[in-house]
Enzyme design. Structure first.
Site, short mmCIF file in Angstrom:
data_model
loop_
_atom_site.label_atom_id
_atom_site.label_comp_id
_atom_site.label_asym_id
_atom_site.label_seq_id
_atom_site.Cartn_x
_atom_site.Cartn_y
_atom_site.Cartn_z
N THR A 1 0.85 -1.18 0.00
CA THR A 1 0.00 0.00 0.00
C THR A 1 0.89 1.23 0.00
O THR A 1 1.91 1.28 0.71
CB THR A 1 -1.02 0.00 1.16
N GLU A 2 0.54 2.21 -0.83
CA GLU A 2 1.45 3.33 -1.13
C GLU A 2 1.81 4.15 0.10
O GLU A 2 2.82 4.82 0.12
CB GLU A 2 0.83 4.23 -2.21
N ASN A 3 0.93 4.12 1.12
CA ASN A 3 1.21 4.90 2.32
C ASN A 3 2.17 4.20 3.26
O ASN A 3 2.24 4.54 4.44
CB ASN A 3 -0.09 5.31 3.02
#
Lengths: 232, 218
Positions: B49-51
């Protein structure tokens, strides 16, 4: 003896001047330095440029700061959210400037500032409207766009634990922009749940070394706070 | 399946079969998240997940929500054994550096050569927002798009040239739709699988494109 401990969020932000560029950590609510944003709201500095992934939610925190009309420009990747009505209204009225940056370019521009990189070529955004007017280059057959670092006068971030030297640890996905923003600002301020005695942080577990951090403020355990009520 | 088209869940289920064991994968916000419901249980697939997380688990259930543990859609999630956390610079370095195997995205339009339009409809009064869309578009070895082939008004979303603002150029490698699966590339779109009794001629009529075919069956 070195001590980067500030007695309060207000004390940590007292010298922010009008016209400053302020980085604000967080991705949604995770890692948002809520007490520091509230203190900035109280402090009164205006004509600010804010660098943050989002442009605020609801009518508290960053949204309240924007709503106070003290932010002239925001550099971010994703201002539009279901509850970003304060930003939306000001943007439509032409009362706030927006520099929209792809999220990875935003992160890398911040990282570059902290790492002494003059500018860098990235494939992200090539051929899109967000790269219009920017220098491009073909390197090994691939198209790249030249992007420049983003520096700040202050970075306001949220971490989990700190010691008096400013070494920081984080919790889970609340880390997000914290480490890179801490490196990219002249003055980096971290709010942390708890400041622990020197030696209590495992040096192998420190994520942001204290050299990147100028001030730390203890704000208490996050899970007892009301702002999580909606999330729960 | 009803007649000659798949539901969104069926598109996701079909796409999931193509994710190999051991893949590092990012699922975009919205429709692509459905894919996680259908990943074969005998394959180990690591979600990014990009975060700032690898090894993301399912959405958190009530009573087990940790406000510090969210996905790119800002929804509370869980961590699996072997998970790791990292900052945004590293997270997007993983994409840009070509370390992710597969990324699955939704789209407004995809061109037959793999241009993607999924971040803006170009409406003049819209609040612009891009998030990680442009980074994801160029950020994996394989970039898959899942979408319905036609818009609600019946217009093909697989097009010759995107009319919406593009997210990335020539970045989409495969397109999963409710009517067919296509490989995309410099030579154009190739039909590699048909849904139900859909024919290539029907697809040519709908899209207005030449459309190559990959085998005799088609």
């Amino acid at each position: 003896m070195i001590s980067k401990i500030s007695e309060s969020a207000a004390a940590a932000l007292a010298d922010i001047a009008d016209g400053s560029t302020i980085m604000i950590g967080g991705f949604g609510l995770a890692g948002q330095p809520v007490q520091l944003i509230d203190a900035l709201l109280e402090q009164g500095a205006s004509d600010l440029t804010v660098v943050s992934n989002n442009a605020g939610n609801g009518d508290t925190g960053l949204a309240a700061l924007i709503g106070s009309k003290r932010v002239k420009k925001i550099i971010c990747s994703f201002p539009r959210q279901v509850d970003s009505y304060i930003f939306d209204a000001l943007y439509r009225a032409g009362e706030i400037e927006l520099e929209l940056v792809p999220q990875g370019n935003l992160a890398e521009r911040i990282r570059a500032a902290g790492a002494g990189i003059g500018a860098f070529f990235t494939p992200t955004g090539f051929g899109t409207t967000l790269a219009e007017g920017k220098e491009t280059r073909v390197i090994n057959g691939r198209d790249y766009v030249l992007e420049h670092p983003i520096f700040a006068d202050f970075a306001l971030i949220s971490a989990y634990r700190a010691d008096r030297l400013g070494n920081l640890t984080y919790r889970k996905t609340s880390r997000n922009f914290g480490p890179i923003m801490a490196s990219a600002a002249a003055v980096s301020v971290a709010q942390v749940d708890r400041i622990v005695p020197l030696g209590d942080l495992d040096p192998e577990a420190v994520v942001t070394p204290g050299i990147f951090v100028n001030r730390v403020v203890e704000t208490g355990d996050r899970f007892e706070k009301e702002e999580w009520a909606d999330v729960r | 399946m009803s007649g000659n088209s798949w539901s969104r869940a069926e598109i996701a289920e079909r796409l999931a079969q193509d994710i190999p064991d051991g893949a590092y994968m990012n699922l975009g916000i919205g429709l692509p998240t459905l894919v996680s419901n259908y990943l074969p249980s005998d394959r180990e697939i690591i979600l990014h997940t990009e975060n700032g997380m690898l090894g993301m688990g399912p959405e958190a259930s009530a009573g087990h929500i940790d406000p510090d543990l969210i996905n790119a859609g800002k929804i509370p999630v869980t961590e699996l054994p072997g998970a790791s956390y990292f900052h945004h610079g590293d997270s997007f370095g993983m994409m840009r550096g070509g370390h992710l195997d597969v990324c699955v995205l939704g789209a407004f339009q995809v061109s037959q050569t793999g241009d993607l339009a999924n971040w803006s409809t170009g409406a003049p009064d819209a609040i612009p927002a891009v998030g990680g869309a442009m980074d994801l578009a160029i950020g994996a070895k394989s970039v898959y798009v899942m979408m319905e082939l036609a818009s609600k008004s019946g217009v093909s979303k697989l097009v010759d040239v995107c009319t919406y603002p593009v997210t990335g150029i020539g970045c989409v490698t495969r397109l999963y739709t409710d009517r067919a699966i296509f490989d995309l590339g410099p030579a154009g779109a190739t039909v590699i699988e048909l849904v139900g009794d859909t024919t290539v001629d029907e697809l040519r009529e709908l899209t207005g494109l030449t459309l190559h075919t990959s085998n005799e069956r088609l």
